[in-house]
Design a protein around this motif. Sequence first.
Motif, short mmCIF file in Angstrom:
data_model
loop_
_atom_site.label_atom_id
_atom_site.label_comp_id
_atom_site.label_asym_id
_atom_site.label_seq_id
_atom_site.Cartn_x
_atom_site.Cartn_y
_atom_site.Cartn_z
N HIS A 1 0.83 -1.20 0.00
CA HIS A 1 0.00 0.00 0.00
C HIS A 1 0.86 1.26 0.00
CE1 HIS A 1 -3.24 2.79 0.94
NE2 HIS A 1 -2.54 3.22 1.97
N GLU A 2 1.86 1.29 0.87
CA GLU A 2 2.73 2.46 0.95
C GLU A 2 3.53 2.65 -0.33
OE1 GLU A 2 2.21 0.35 3.33
OE2 GLU A 2 1.56 1.54 5.05
N CYS B 1 1.12 4.17 -2.99
CA CYS B 1 0.80 5.56 -2.63
C CYS B 1 1.98 6.49 -2.89
CB CYS B 1 0.40 5.66 -1.16
SG CYS B 1 -1.23 5.00 -0.77
N ILE C 1 2.67 7.01 -6.72
CA ILE C 1 1.67 7.90 -7.30
C ILE C 1 2.02 9.35 -7.00
CG2 ILE C 1 -0.72 8.71 -7.05
CD1 ILE C 1 -1.58 5.82 -6.81
N LYS C 2 2.57 9.61 -5.81
CA LYS C 2 2.90 10.98 -5.42
C LYS C 2 4.29 11.41 -5.88
CE LYS C 2 -0.07 10.83 -1.34
NZ LYS C 2 -0.17 10.91 0.14
N SER D 1 -8.11 0.92 -6.48
CA SER D 1 -8.37 1.64 -5.24
C SER D 1 -7.53 2.92 -5.13
CB SER D 1 -8.11 0.74 -4.03
OG SER D 1 -6.79 0.26 -4.03
N TYR D 2 -6.59 3.12 -6.07
CA TYR D 2 -5.72 4.29 -6.03
C TYR D 2 -6.03 5.27 -7.18
CZ TYR D 2 -3.17 1.10 -3.02
OH TYR D 2 -2.84 0.22 -2.02
N THR E 1 -6.52 9.10 -6.34
CA THR E 1 -5.27 9.80 -6.03
C THR E 1 -4.45 10.04 -7.28
OG1 THR E 1 -5.25 8.71 -3.86
CG2 THR E 1 -3.21 9.74 -4.58
N ARG F 1 -3.31 14.07 -9.50
CA ARG F 1 -1.96 14.62 -9.50
C ARG F 1 -1.64 15.25 -10.85
NH1 ARG F 1 3.26 11.24 -9.93
NH2 ARG F 1 3.67 12.95 -11.37
N SER G 1 4.12 4.31 8.37
CA SER G 1 3.61 4.25 7.00
C SER G 1 3.87 5.55 6.23
CB SER G 1 2.11 3.94 7.00
OG SER G 1 1.38 4.95 7.68
N GLN G 2 3.77 6.71 6.90
CA GLN G 2 3.99 7.97 6.20
C GLN G 2 5.45 8.10 5.74
OE1 GLN G 2 1.86 10.40 5.16
NE2 GLN G 2 0.36 8.84 5.74
N ILE H 1 5.78 5.93 2.59
CA ILE H 1 5.15 6.59 1.44
C ILE H 1 6.07 7.67 0.90
CG2 ILE H 1 3.26 8.13 0.77
CD1 ILE H 1 1.46 6.50 2.66
#
Length: 465
Positions: A4-5, A8, A11-12, A31-32, A35, A39, A434-435, A438
């Motif tokens: 997941h991380e 995410c 994508i960023k 599911s992403y 997001t 961007r 998790s942050q 990411i």
Amino acid sequence: MKNHEMICGIIKNPAAPADVLLRLLSDEASSYWETLAWRRLPDQVVDGIVTSPHVTLRVAFAQNKYASGDFRARLVNDPDPTVRAAVAIGPQWFRVPVDSLPEWAQRALLHDQDAQVRSRAEENLPPSRALAALALDADPQRRRAACRAWEYLDAEERRLLLVDAASSVRGDAAKEASIHDADATDLYLQFTDDVPVQRAQVLMRAELHPATARRLAETGDKHERAAMAGNPTVALDTARLLADDPEHTVRLQFASRPDLTEAQRAEIDYHVSESDRLSAVPWVLDSTGVERLRRCAASANTLLRRSAACNRHLPQDAIDLLGRDDDFPVRILLCENQSTVDSEVVLDTFSRWTGPLSSMLLDHPNFPRVGLARRFGDSPEPLQRYLATHDPEAPAELLLRLSHDSDLRFRRAVASHPNLPYGRMTELLGDQDSQTSIRAAANPALPLPLMHQLLDSSGIPRLTC
């Protein structure tokens, strides 16, 4: 590494190329999609989204604040009305200017075959010639929408809307006309007995007959009295009736009139504290007069100074003056609204502001990123060391040290810094926070092969020719 991380973060990642982002259009990454679609996107990815069979993706892209009006207009003829309605609503992000749809696209949405799409367009499209073209429509709701485009209407169209058979249309037309027409203000007042706050906002800018202004000053509720006290078109003799009003908001509006001297303001019982959250004074916001704005910036009236800080016509000497203001909200508003604020003022305001929007100042054009590491990298103060992580030229040794700081925000901040040593960056990909993971995956220095490997490990299929 956590799937997941990884997704995410990629994508960023601002350096993620089209061939990486295109993989994320697959069903396995559904599911992403929201997001991803929000961007900044390469043209190839935009092509993939607007031609995607998935409504969810197309709806999300219609809300992309970075996408040009021309790009979003590619969905105007989408087969699904849900998508077209999303295009009509458009991106609605806090304090983010959005590129308008081209006029042809606005007209298409306003005349869409689906009633819901037409309704969303009428409610959300900005004032334009396309909206003004509804002034003679048979549907009163559409004529009401045309009132929002008052500046694009000719004199005859305005006259007809003011005498429209539908009272709702007459009310909306009168509201728009009130700023220059006292008769229209009287008409508007007939339709708004039950909305005192909204009505007062109109009255702050409206032209008024002297008798109407005096009646509202003498018998109006507190909102109407405040509007009469602050409206510069109301005669000073009438407004003076409110100088000693029992409501503080009324006295404050009177103290903020343009036709008072500083000595006269000082005689009024009003106050503004740093914690007060007050709307800007309309006449100050609307002003284009440089000398008038200079007087506001130098006024002892804090509300006038706050309002001047929001005016985009504020001259540089007034900007410099307000940058030294004793009222902290003045400096916040100045940084939010003026691109030429001195860099040290921006830095000091960011350092002191504890509000949830303070991070917006990191994107200020004068935020002094370069040199922060040299100035604050060894500071004993955590906040100053945190500032050092925003320096694009921060040395690898400093970033490595800060990545082991006991304060979690340092690990998160440096994880996405491109100067962080590669070995430490890959360690942080698997961080228990998790942050941090990411942000490590969002690091623009992440090599392209590793991006693909992370997507492979997350079960995202590679593109096939």
